[in-house]
Design a protein around this motif. Structure first.
Motif, PDB file in Angstrom:
ATOM      1  N   TYR A  77       0.831  -1.216   0.000  1.00 17.41           N
ATOM      2  CA  TYR A  77       0.000   0.000   0.000  1.00 17.41           C
ATOM      3  C   TYR A  77       0.860   1.258   0.000  1.00 17.41           C
ATOM      4  N   ALA A  78       1.949   1.215   0.775  1.00 13.08           N
ATOM      5  CA  ALA A  78       2.865   2.365   0.755  1.00 13.08           C
ATOM      6  C   ALA A  78       3.437   2.556  -0.652  1.00 13.08           C
ATOM      7  N   ALA A  79       3.683   1.425  -1.333  1.00 12.27           N
ATOM      8  CA  ALA A  79       4.299   1.481  -2.663  1.00 12.27           C
ATOM      9  C   ALA A  79       3.349   2.038  -3.715  1.00 12.27           C
ATOM     10  N   THR A  80       2.038   1.928  -3.463  1.00 15.09           N
ATOM     11  CA  THR A  80       1.057   2.263  -4.503  1.00 15.09           C
ATOM     12  C   THR A  80       0.144   3.416  -4.107  1.00 15.09           C
ATOM     13  N   VAL A  81       0.490   4.140  -3.060  1.00 13.87           N
ATOM     14  CA  VAL A  81      -0.475   5.114  -2.504  1.00 13.87           C
ATOM     15  C   VAL A  81      -0.664   6.356  -3.373  1.00 13.87           C
ATOM     16  N   ILE A  82       0.314   6.655  -4.194  1.00 11.69           N
ATOM     17  CA  ILE A  82       0.221   7.943  -4.903  1.00 11.69           C
ATOM     18  C   ILE A  82      -0.637   7.850  -6.166  1.00 11.69           C
ATOM     19  N   LYS A 124       2.704  19.812   0.317  1.00  9.43           N
ATOM     20  CA  LYS A 124       2.429  19.626   1.736  1.00  9.43           C
ATOM     21  C   LYS A 124       1.045  19.003   1.918  1.00  9.43           C
ATOM     22  N   GLU A 125       0.083  19.564   1.205  1.00 10.91           N
ATOM     23  CA  GLU A 125      -1.289  19.069   1.282  1.00 10.91           C
ATOM     24  C   GLU A 125      -1.363  17.618   0.796  1.00 10.91           C
ATOM     25  N   SER A 126      -0.661  17.345  -0.289  1.00  9.56           N
ATOM     26  CA  SER A 126      -0.708  15.981  -0.832  1.00  9.56           C
ATOM     27  C   SER A 126      -0.031  14.986   0.118  1.00  9.56           C
ATOM     28  N   LYS A 127       1.043  15.422   0.793  1.00  5.31           N
ATOM     29  CA  LYS A 127       1.695  14.524   1.759  1.00  5.31           C
ATOM     30  C   LYS A 127       0.765  14.196   2.922  1.00  5.31           C
ATOM     31  N   GLU A 128       0.014  15.206   3.364  1.00  2.00           N
ATOM     32  CA  GLU A 128      -0.956  14.950   4.436  1.00  2.00           C
ATOM     33  C   GLU A 128      -2.017  13.956   3.972  1.00  2.00           C
ATOM     34  N   MET A 129      -2.416  14.102   2.720  1.00  2.25           N
ATOM     35  CA  MET A 129      -3.401  13.161   2.175  1.00  2.25           C
ATOM     36  C   MET A 129      -2.830  11.742   2.118  1.00  2.25           C
ATOM     37  N   ILE A 130      -1.554  11.646   1.749  1.00  2.00           N
ATOM     38  CA  ILE A 130      -0.909  10.328   1.693  1.00  2.00           C
ATOM     39  C   ILE A 130      -0.892   9.697   3.085  1.00  2.00           C
ATOM     40  N   ASP A 131      -0.530  10.495   4.094  1.00  2.00           N
ATOM     41  CA  ASP A 131      -0.505   9.969   5.465  1.00  2.00           C
ATOM     42  C   ASP A 131      -1.887   9.461   5.877  1.00  2.00           C
TER      43      ASP A 131
END
Lengths: 374, 374
Positions: B161-166, B323-330
């Motif tokens: 999931y970490a590998a495919t989250v984006i 920054k916003e996209s990183k928060e979404m990824i988390d």
């Protein structure tokens, strides 16, 4: 100003979208007799249709008796009102928002205040007004409506421009303002450029230092149309066949790629507008003269990031937006008075309504916009 | 951690999008010999292609010698990286933004920090990171890049999931957030609902109290697909043939008309999304699986006031939005850890790259997303 004992209420007349009283017997009317006199409109003539259908067969000109001018009412003697394609579509029953029949035709126009109710302030007999928001029923010689729906205009305005300022010029200006922020030096692209909206777009863009790329049909007279548009300020004018090239943008020399495009044609002509647009550009559809849909590739959406929107004037006539739209109307009429906004029209006496209608229906070949003169 | 005398600069390796050094003679390499030792990455294996073309013929797995880990660099041992359709399109040369060849394949993935340069703070060996913004070259066992392009993720996250989250889940979330403000009780409509993005949309919508109307192809197994989507939280699932009715909206019983639609198919399937949309609705195109364009009537633009937009993830990976996209990824990875965001994947050992590629290319029938495990 006629004062009569036999009368209908102004409310019935006001709501001329449903003039069911024509069917009333005189006996029924007599029941509404009142015992006091009231301020009344003069008798009027109106173009009515009792059912939707072919405009030349369902419309007829009828005499309308006087109606009461109530406290806050203004009675307006109409001066001019156009026959717009949307008026025809309403009568045909193909426009999505239509009055219930029977109805009076027409949607915009200009008139002179004839009389006012005792509570009216700010408008006096002799003032010129346009109905705003425009509403059904401008094809009649006298209209009685509440003060709030009349917007005063400068009497120096050529009446045919005051009569036609909403449906076409306001559409052009709103579309230039409401989708993309344009700055001097930017450009727009449009098809159907010889339409009145198209001509207004070209002229308004020019005042603002915005370049215009104009697409017109291939037809006899396209050279004259090109010249006409150039005189109005067009930077580039192409016939559709000139655009059948691999790299459309190589045709642009001194004009930047447009961020905004206007489509009133559809089909291949809309695709040409899309091709001219720059990355992230927006195309606004406001008409579909070819009766063909708009077709867009997936990559245009994803990788070229195009947005496709639509424009319907109706949305901009609501109370929320009406102040802004009225200011735009005043600005457009100022340009018209100065001769900076112009388009061809033919003024036709109201008595010749059916000739004007035939011309508006295209039965007599290409004709200027028909404007009824009362 | 290998320290060797013969080395290339990390910069060359970092820019693996252009690994021209493979062609260098040992003589040329010897000229870069240095007289001091440096922190080096382990030797690596990478999937490279020297020219664009059919992925199964142009890709090969090569050994990559160690590279220097500079002051601010982080050397990451890759754990997992997917084979996404866009990775394939890049290799085929049909994706609009592509690295110059020769290049290393892959765009997203997850890895474990192996070593860090002396000026690196906040990341230590053993941490898990994903490249953000994602970038070309994740199909290799070790990657050396500056600290700033690595985003730390929770090690409890299932690595696939970490590998495919984006590419898929972030697309789903951004599309739900960035076009229309949705409130609990609203609805969305989408085609291609069994795609991973589609499954993510359905699941995220469900958490947020947003109803989803899902359109899938008619095919063997469509009943199972319906069940699967219902289990993920879909309110309505229709095959395209079920939507061949006059009044599409009569099919919606407890779901309001959607203000937002997603299209990854095009053609008739896109038209069905448009038909479901409510007045003023927006359709976002993010794919075109049918390879057919989107066709829209003029009246849909004008009277239904629809907006058509496109979504390209790339735009949301820029520094302005990162920054916003990183928060979404988390957030998305939190959901994945809790088992609230799930989709089918197949983990394949990196050594079996060509089998995974064949599956990703559809040569072996319908297959789950292929994720390389290093």
């Amino acid at each position: 100003m006629a004062r009569v004992m036999f009368m209908r209420t102004a409310a019935v007349h006001r709501a001329l979208i449903s003039p069911v009283w024509w069917a009333h017997s005189s006996g029924a009317r007599a029941q509404r007799m009142r015992t006091f006199s009231a301020l009344m409109s003069p008798p009027s003539k109106a173009v009515v249709y009792d059912q939707e259908g072919s405009p030349d067969s369902v419309t007829r000109v009828v005499e309308v008796p006087p109606v009461e001018v109530k406290e806050k009412d203004v009675c307006v003697r109409m001066l001019a009102a156009p026959i717009n394609p949307s008026d025809i579509n309403r009568i045909q029953g193909v426009y999505p928002v239509r009055p219930p029949v029977p109805a009076v035709g027409g949607y915009e126009g200009v008139g002179e205040v004839h009389s006012v109710g005792p509570a009216v302030t700010g408008l006096s007999p002799g003032d010129w007004v346009i109905p705003f928001p425009p509403s059904i029923g401008t094809w009649q010689s006298y209209i009685v409506k509440e003060q709030s729906v009349w917007h005063k205009v400068d009497k120096e305005t050529p009446p045919e421009y005051a009569a036609t300022v909403i449906v076409n010029p306001l559409t052009a200006l709103r579309m230039l303002e409401d989708f993309v922020t344009l700055n001097s030096g930017d450009s727009i692209v449009q098809n159907g450029a010889t339409s009145i909206v198209g001509q207004c777009i070209t002229q308004i863009a020019k005042f603002r230092g915005i370049h215009s790329i104009n697409i017109i049909r291939d037809r006899p007279g396209s050279d004259e149309a090109k010249e006409m548009l150039k005189r109005l300020g067009a930077d580039e004018v192409f016939t559709e066949s000139q655009l059948e090239v691999k790299n459309l943008k190589s045709l642009l020399t001194n004009v930047p790629e447009p961020a905004l495009g206007f489509n009133c044609v559809g089909g291949n002509s809309a695709s040409m507008v899309l091709k001219f647009l720059r990355q992230g550009g927006t195309m606004v559809t406001y008409g579909g003269m070819s009766k063909k849909p708009v077709t867009v590739s997936t990559s245009s959406f994803i990788f070229k990031e195009l947005s496709l929107r639509g424009f319907w004037l109706q949305k901009w006539l609501t109370s929320e937006k009406s102040k802004e739209s009225k200011e735009m109307i005043d600005y457009l009429l100022c340009l018209a008075r100065e001769g900076k906004l112009k388009y061809e029209m033919e003024l036709v006496p109201f008595d010749n309504f059916h000739t004007a209608l035939d011309k508006a229906l295209g039965k007599l070949g290409s004709q200027p916009k028909q404007v009824l003169k009362f």
